[in-house]
Write an enzyme that holds these catalytic residues in place. Structure first.
Site, PDB file in Angstrom:
ATOM      1  N   CYS A  33     -22.815  14.518  34.833  1.00  0.00           N
ATOM      2  CA  CYS A  33     -22.293  13.930  33.606  1.00  0.00           C
ATOM      3  C   CYS A  33     -20.803  13.776  33.859  1.00  0.00           C
ATOM      4  CB  CYS A  33     -22.544  14.820  32.396  1.00  0.00           C
ATOM      5  SG  CYS A  33     -21.826  14.123  30.896  1.00  0.00           S
ATOM      6  N   CYS A  88     -18.578  14.816  30.499  1.00  0.00           N
ATOM      7  CA  CYS A  88     -18.565  16.197  29.990  1.00  0.00           C
ATOM      8  C   CYS A  88     -19.566  17.017  30.794  1.00  0.00           C
ATOM      9  CB  CYS A  88     -18.795  16.258  28.487  1.00  0.00           C
ATOM     10  SG  CYS A  88     -20.092  15.199  27.852  1.00  0.00           S
ATOM     11  N   SER A  89     -20.653  17.442  30.195  1.00  0.00           N
ATOM     12  CA  SER A  89     -21.555  18.321  30.931  1.00  0.00           C
ATOM     13  C   SER A  89     -22.996  18.169  30.462  1.00  0.00           C
ATOM     14  CB  SER A  89     -21.102  19.774  30.760  1.00  0.00           C
ATOM     15  OG  SER A  89     -21.019  20.072  29.375  1.00  0.00           O
ATOM     16  N   CYS A  90     -23.390  16.964  30.021  1.00  0.00           N
ATOM     17  CA  CYS A  90     -24.758  16.741  29.560  1.00  0.00           C
ATOM     18  C   CYS A  90     -25.729  17.141  30.673  1.00  0.00           C
ATOM     19  CB  CYS A  90     -24.972  15.277  29.186  1.00  0.00           C
ATOM     20  SG  CYS A  90     -23.933  14.739  27.809  1.00  0.00           S
TER      21      CYS A  90
HETATM   22 FE    FE Z   1     -21.917  15.006  28.864  1.00  0.00          FE
END
Ligand code: FE
Length: 197
Positions: free
Chosen positions: A105, A108-110
């Site tokens: 991602c 962000c950090s999906c």
């Molecule tokens: Fe994300």
């Protein structure tokens, strides 16, 4: 930068906190109730789930077909509905002789938490997020993955609406194994694409 495509964790945390406080102030729920619900969700988020999905796909061609077509519905068959208010798409990317897939991602950090368990720190790091897109072979090399010449690397960038998971190649010599034995071979990094299985 299209941050609106992604959840902003800090804003979200504040909103959740505020909502929690309001619910408690109004006497609608006790503080413990919210914690219990969150704990319950996290307890249901495990690599064991993703490993089961992969073992089924390796064993059952019809399930694999459904998984590659509509991941969210296929994993729901095994009891792993995405949960949450927002319906999320799950796109499963199959590794083959000629294609190796990696997920990231970039903003962000999906991450498909329910299937992979809590995400590793490096997945959220700026270094991984920026470099895996620019120089995937170098990053894979740092993870100890070397691919035969001619294998094409595809990097899948997550969004708030779509999560990705890699379907690793079934290892050679595993023809006689049960689904349970196959699931035990699956690693978290294998489902991210930063390891082979
Ligand atoms: Fe994300």
């Amino acid at each position: 930068m299209a941050m609106s495509d992604h959840h902003d964790d800090a804003v979200l945390s504040r909103q959740v906190r505020l909502l929690e406080t309001l619910l408690e102030d109004k006497g609608i729920v006790g503080g413990d109730t919210v914690d219990e619900v969150i704990d319950g969700f996290l307890a249901g988020a495990s690599l064991l789930n993703g490993a089961k999905v992969v073992a089924r796909a390796w064993s059952d061609p019809a399930f694999k077909e459904r998984l590659l077509t509509d991941g969210a519905s296929a994993v729901a068959e095994l009891g792993f509905a995405s949960g949450g208010v927002q319906k999320q798409r799950l796109r499963v990317a199959e590794n083959t002789e000629s294609v190796h897939n990696v997920i990231v991602c970039t903003l962000c950090s999906c991450y498909p938490l329910r299937l992979l368990g809590p995400s590793p720190g490096w997945y959220k790091s700026e270094a991984y997020r920026s470099r895996v897109v620019r120089e995937p072979l170098v990053v894979l090399g740092e993870f100890g993955v070397s691919l035969p010449d001619g294998v094409k690397v595809t990097v899948w960038d997550s969004s708030a609406e779509t999560r990705y998971m890699v379907l690793p190649r079934r290892p050679d010599g595993t023809e006689g194994l049960s689904e349970g034995e196959l699931a035990a071979l699956v690693t978290r990094n294998g489902l991210i694409g930063t390891a082979l299985v």
